[in-house]
Motif scaffolding. Structure first.
Motif, mmCIF file in Angstrom:
data_model
loop_
_atom_site.group_PDB
_atom_site.id
_atom_site.type_symbol
_atom_site.label_atom_id
_atom_site.label_comp_id
_atom_site.label_asym_id
_atom_site.label_seq_id
_atom_site.Cartn_x
_atom_site.Cartn_y
_atom_site.Cartn_z
ATOM 1 N N UNK A 239 35.501 54.194 19.295
ATOM 2 C CA UNK A 239 34.124 54.183 19.786
ATOM 3 C C UNK A 239 34.038 54.864 21.157
ATOM 4 N N UNK A 240 35.061 54.611 21.994
ATOM 5 C CA UNK A 240 35.075 55.245 23.320
ATOM 6 C C UNK A 240 35.111 56.769 23.157
ATOM 7 N N UNK A 241 35.894 57.244 22.194
ATOM 8 C CA UNK A 241 35.966 58.685 21.911
ATOM 9 C C UNK A 241 34.611 59.208 21.458
ATOM 10 N N UNK A 242 33.934 58.448 20.602
ATOM 11 C CA UNK A 242 32.602 58.869 20.121
ATOM 12 C C UNK A 242 31.616 58.977 21.286
ATOM 13 N N UNK A 243 31.712 58.041 22.223
ATOM 14 C CA UNK A 243 30.785 58.049 23.365
ATOM 15 C C UNK A 243 31.077 59.220 24.299
ATOM 16 N N UNK A 244 32.379 59.552 24.465
ATOM 17 C CA UNK A 244 32.728 60.732 25.271
ATOM 18 C C UNK A 244 32.171 61.984 24.598
ATOM 19 N N UNK A 245 32.266 61.967 23.274
ATOM 20 C CA UNK A 245 31.726 63.091 22.484
ATOM 21 C C UNK A 245 30.201 63.201 22.679
ATOM 22 N N UNK A 246 29.533 62.030 22.752
ATOM 23 C CA UNK A 246 28.084 62.037 22.983
ATOM 24 C C UNK A 246 27.751 62.671 24.335
ATOM 25 N N UNK A 247 28.600 62.434 25.327
ATOM 26 C CA UNK A 247 28.398 63.074 26.647
ATOM 27 C C UNK A 247 28.501 64.595 26.486
ATOM 28 N N UNK A 248 29.530 65.021 25.732
ATOM 29 C CA UNK A 248 29.705 66.469 25.525
ATOM 30 C C UNK A 248 28.498 67.060 24.786
ATOM 31 N N UNK A 249 27.927 66.283 23.892
ATOM 32 C CA UNK A 249 26.756 66.791 23.142
ATOM 33 C C UNK A 249 25.552 66.998 24.058
ATOM 34 N N UNK A 250 25.465 66.178 25.115
ATOM 35 C CA UNK A 250 24.384 66.373 26.088
ATOM 36 C C UNK A 250 24.547 67.740 26.757
ATOM 37 N N UNK A 251 25.799 68.107 27.080
ATOM 38 C CA UNK A 251 26.057 69.442 27.644
ATOM 39 C C UNK A 251 25.482 70.512 26.711
ATOM 40 N N UNK A 252 25.704 70.314 25.410
ATOM 41 C CA UNK A 252 25.208 71.303 24.449
ATOM 42 C C UNK A 252 23.679 71.302 24.384
ATOM 43 N N UNK A 253 23.081 70.114 24.543
ATOM 44 C CA UNK A 253 21.618 70.026 24.445
ATOM 45 C C UNK A 253 20.909 70.632 25.659
ATOM 46 N N UNK A 254 21.531 70.527 26.834
ATOM 47 C CA UNK A 254 20.855 71.101 28.010
ATOM 48 C C UNK A 254 21.395 72.505 28.327
ATOM 49 N N UNK A 255 21.965 73.105 27.338
ATOM 50 C CA UNK A 255 22.556 74.435 27.461
ATOM 51 C C UNK A 255 21.623 75.411 28.190
ATOM 52 N N UNK A 256 22.166 76.072 29.212
ATOM 53 C CA UNK A 256 21.401 77.104 29.909
ATOM 54 C C UNK A 256 20.484 76.598 31.007
ATOM 55 N N UNK A 257 20.169 75.277 30.997
ATOM 56 C CA UNK A 257 19.260 74.773 32.046
ATOM 57 C C UNK A 257 20.053 74.476 33.328
ATOM 58 N N UNK A 258 19.372 74.732 34.449
ATOM 59 C CA UNK A 258 19.944 74.302 35.732
ATOM 60 C C UNK A 258 19.874 72.772 35.777
#
Lengths: 219, 259
Positions: free
Chosen positions: A94-113
């Motif tokens: 579950x901890x790995x999944x949550x770290x992955x969720x953090x990485x997905x936020x990086x993908x979602x705000x792609x390109x934004x300052x």
């Protein structure tokens, strides 16, 4: 009757897999927060892709532990060692999944300052990485003192999370056009705070392993 | 050591400072133990630890071994069975025993079960018939043998013979049933039947069993007693003993580190 040599060899394999899962979680969390700070979508994608390894390790732990229960019928601390391996591997997954969720936020705000430089998130992540290390060390060394200390670390994370939420809410009121990204950052805080809770769960499992009693460190 | 077990049930057997010697060999050392009524107590431990010796002490089977000396008390229902004025035969009527090897008499199934009641009196035929049926029902054998009661007991399978021995022990209406490795000579299916039977009987009888099969102790007993070198190391609620034993020697034994 348990065949000790074979049993101990398999227990060692469980320990080694759990150590590896812990290291994977620490790397994933560190990478995910860096990817967010540095707008590094490549790194974020690598973290997402690597999650299958963590899942495979959890499944392997389930297989080894189930086999040991079926073939060796362990009792007392030997049985707790396996129950705890199941529980800890599930927390680490579950901890790995949550770290992955953090990485997905990086993908979602792609390109934004970023709306502001990240301060609390990296601080929380540092504490949580330390907690994960402590959780695994407490498990490997059967160290209940360290497990109890983690409850204090968790309080610190909760405190930082609460401060961060307050700050972001004020920010959203002042700058409504930043709401979307600020919401995502509050989610990141939430994910990291949940990782800390799972690390604390591992501390509880360690206390159960050693004493046979179930404490509540997640208060 | 004094047993720390906290059983709500009434104690039926109270062992106080019991020492047993075979000539100069000190087989049981200062044992204290309470055994609860209408429950199953299992004795476990490595070979030579004293568990069978203690079991045999409970109906004075050790009396037959020359050179045996006993100190201390074994109170059954408050009476010291090693005190004066105890008739061993009436003690053994109250405390029945089943052994490792099924040992039916070379008689019919009916006569095996009727043997004890006939020895202790001459009940009328109808009463005896009822007692035989009741004992065979209690030992879960009735349905398998009801049409062959006149057949030789030796024609039964090993598992059936052992259940017949249990029926024979129950026919004299004991309070306590001692089982000395009663399933170790049986196949797994017969063992399972005996274990189910023990669980059926435990509401009506006090059962004390010696077993080399730890998992059997875990499956069927309420209280487990761990013996080592003539000493009671730990006496505890079974679930507690197998999940979180207090003594590291118990943990080492049940985890297969020795024995």
């Amino acid at each position: 009757m348990i065949r000790r040599l074979e049993f101990d060899k398999n227990l060692e394999e469980l320990r080694s897999l759990l150590r590896e899962m812990g290291e994977h979680v620490i790397d994933a969390l560190e990478g995910a927060v860096l990817s967010l700070q540095q707008h590094d979508t490549t790194r974020a994608q690598e973290i997402v892709a690597a999650d299958v390894r963590l899942n495979a390790m959890e499944e392997k732990i389930m297989d080894i532990g189930s086999r040991l229960i079926i073939t060796q019928q362990p009792v007392a601390k030997d049985l707790r060692r396996i129950i705890v391996a199941f529980k800890i591997s599930s927390d680490l997954e579950r901890m790995g999944d949550l770290a992955l969720d953090v990485a997905k936020v990086t993908l979602r705000i792609q390109g934004q300052e970023l709306i502001k430089p990240l301060v609390d998130i990296p601080r929380m992540a540092e504490i949580v990485k330390l907690m994960t290390t402590e959780a695994i060390t407490a498990y490997l060394d059967e160290n209940t003192d360290l497990a109890h200390k983690m409850a204090l670390d968790d309080d610190q994370v909760d405190h930082l999370y609460s401060a961060m939420i307050n700050e972001l809410y004020s920010y959203m009121i002042k700058k409504p056009d930043a709401v979307s990204q600020a919401m995502l950052l509050t989610l990141v805080g939430r994910y990291i705070e949940r990782i800390a809770d799972h690390a604390t769960n591992i501390g509880e499992s360690v206390v159960y392993l050693v004493t046979g009693k179930r404490p509540d460190l997640n208060r | 050591m004094k047993s720390t077990v906290d059983i709500e049930k009434k104690t039926i057997i109270d062992i106080e400072k019991l020492d047993l010697y075979y000539e100069s060999f000190h087989a049981l050392k200062s044992m204290d133990l309470q055994i609860p009524e209408k429950a199953v107590t299992a004795f476990i431990g490595p070979s030579g630890c004293g568990k069978s010796t203690l079991l045999r002490t409970l109906n004075r089977m050790n009396d037959m071994i020359p050179g045996t000396r006993i100190e201390g008390k074994v109170l059954i229902g408050g009476t010291d069975i090693y005190g004066g004025g105890i008739e061993v035969e009436s003690l053994r009527k109250r405390v029945g025993m089943v052994f490792q090897q099924p040992n039916p008499f070379p008689k019919s199934i009916y006569d095996n079960v009727a043997y004890g009641p006939r020895l202790h009196g001459s009940p009328p035929k109808a009463e005896l018939d009822e007692l035989v049926e009741q004992s065979l029902r209690q030992s879960a054998l009735w349905d398998e043998v009801k049409d062959f009661l006149k057949k030789s007991a030796l024609s039964l399978s090993g598992g059936q013979q052992q259940r017949l021995c249990i029926a024979r022990a129950l026919a004299v209406q004991p309070d306590i049933l001692l089982m000395d490795e009663a399933t170790s000579a049986l196949d797994p299916v017969s063992t399972q039947k005996i274990e189910e039977l023990v669980q059926e009987l435990r509401d009506r009888y006090t059962i004390v069993m010696v077993t080399h099969n730890m998992h059997q102790a875990a499956r069927v007993s309420n209280q487990t007693v761990f013996f080592l070198n003539g000493v009671i190391v730990e006496s505890e609620d079974t679930e507690q003993l197998f999940s979180n034993p207090k003594d590291s020697r118990t943990e080492d034994y049940i985890s297969g580190r020795f024995g």
